[in-house]
Design an enzyme around this catalytic site. Structure first.
Site, PDB file in Angstrom:
ATOM      1  N   TYR A   1     -28.898 -13.324   2.302  1.00 23.00           N
ATOM      2  CA  TYR A   1     -28.881 -11.912   2.694  1.00 23.00           C
ATOM      3  C   TYR A   1     -29.923 -11.080   1.954  1.00 23.00           C
ATOM      4  O   TYR A   1     -29.838  -9.855   1.934  1.00 23.00           O
ATOM      5  CB  TYR A   1     -27.488 -11.326   2.487  1.00 23.00           C
TER       6      TYR A   1
ATOM      7  N   HIS B   1     -27.558  -4.074   3.365  1.00 21.38           N
ATOM      8  CA  HIS B   1     -26.322  -4.151   2.575  1.00 21.38           C
ATOM      9  C   HIS B   1     -26.622  -4.553   1.126  1.00 21.38           C
ATOM     10  O   HIS B   1     -25.806  -4.334   0.245  1.00 21.38           O
ATOM     11  CB  HIS B   1     -25.358  -5.153   3.207  1.00 21.38           C
TER      12      HIS B   1
ATOM     13  N   TYR C   1     -19.391 -12.262  -1.410  1.00 18.73           N
ATOM     14  CA  TYR C   1     -19.644 -11.215  -0.436  1.00 18.73           C
ATOM     15  C   TYR C   1     -19.359  -9.851  -1.044  1.00 18.73           C
ATOM     16  O   TYR C   1     -18.486  -9.700  -1.900  1.00 18.73           O
ATOM     17  CB  TYR C   1     -18.829 -11.456   0.839  1.00 18.73           C
TER      18      TYR C   1
ATOM     19  N   ASN D   1     -17.857  -7.280  -0.075  1.00 17.20           N
ATOM     20  CA  ASN D   1     -16.491  -6.761   0.046  1.00 17.20           C
ATOM     21  C   ASN D   1     -15.559  -7.314  -1.019  1.00 17.20           C
ATOM     22  O   ASN D   1     -14.452  -6.809  -1.199  1.00 17.20           O
ATOM     23  CB  ASN D   1     -15.933  -7.060   1.443  1.00 17.20           C
TER      24      ASN D   1
ATOM     25  N   ASP E   1     -25.398   0.175  -1.587  1.00 18.75           N
ATOM     26  CA  ASP E   1     -25.963   0.757  -0.375  1.00 18.75           C
ATOM     27  C   ASP E   1     -25.078   1.899   0.103  1.00 18.75           C
ATOM     28  O   ASP E   1     -23.880   1.911  -0.161  1.00 18.75           O
ATOM     29  CB  ASP E   1     -26.087  -0.314   0.719  1.00 18.75           C
TER      30      ASP E   1
ATOM     31  N   ASN F   1     -16.493  -0.874   1.409  1.00 17.33           N
ATOM     32  CA  ASN F   1     -15.487  -1.885   1.084  1.00 17.33           C
ATOM     33  C   ASN F   1     -15.705  -2.550  -0.282  1.00 17.33           C
ATOM     34  O   ASN F   1     -14.752  -2.922  -0.947  1.00 17.33           O
ATOM     35  CB  ASN F   1     -15.411  -2.940   2.190  1.00 17.33           C
TER      36      ASN F   1
END
Length: 193
Positions: free
Chosen positions: A27, A32, A81, A83, A107, A129
């Site tokens: 990513y 994000h 991740y 979250n 972000d 989140n």
């Protein structure tokens, strides 16, 4: 603020700056991961590049890397991740003890690209989140350094998810590097000096 000795590190620290994002390299350069992008820019700029220290794996979790800059401990949380950021970083924060100032770099959809905002502990996480997970596990006692990524025209959850997981355009990266970085440094200097 008193200086804190962290076991296994050679300096005393007063501030922990934590960048959060999704696993890299998968990513890397996505919107994000703006918090990780900004943390890397800060590290390079504030360490004057030639003396820049590399990130090293934390001994307690390989999902977080650490680096020191002056009285600041930088944590790069990209092994899980976004979250699940609280699950990843809060155990490390707890080991540091209660006297640290914690700043999370993340972000922010509600800000235009390149705008940077420092929000005080206890303020709204604005639906983020990753911040929700940190607040759930740690409480609201941390600053939020929000890096604007803008918002897609469509507001449905699928469009937003596609937008935040898409890579920055060259122009967006340039705006963050040229304008956002200076704003972030200004916020951090006023907070930590």
């Amino acid at each position: 603020m008193p200086r804190i000795r962290v076991p296994g590190l050679s300096r005393s620290f007063t501030t922990c700056i934590t960048g959060i994002g999704n696993p890299e390299p998968q990513y890397a350069c996505t919107r994000h991961n703006a918090g990780l992008f900004m943390l890397d820019l800060l590290k390079e700029e504030l360490s004057h590049s030639s003396r820049s220290q590399p990130y090293l794996p934390c001994s307690t979790t390989k999902k977080v890397k650490k680096c020191q800059w002056g009285d600041n401990l930088l944590l790069r949380a990209d092994g899980d991740y976004i979250n699940l950021s609280g699950k990843t970083v809060v155990p490390l924060w707890n080991r540091l003890g209660p006297d640290f100032t914690h700043i999370v770099v993340h972000d922010e959809l509600s800000l235009p690209v390149g705008k940077v905002q420092l929000r005080k502990p206890g303020t709204s996480v604005r639906g983020h989140n990753g911040l929700k997970d940190i607040a759930k596990r740690f409480g609201g006692g941390f600053y939020r350094l929000a890096v604007g990524i803008g918002r897609p025209a469509e507001r449905d959850s699928e469009s937003v998810a596609q937008y935040v997981l898409a890579k920055f355009t060259k122009e967006e990266r340039s705006i963050i590097e040229s304008q956002g970085l200076a704003r972030a440094i200004d916020h951090l200097r006023r907070l930590t000096c």
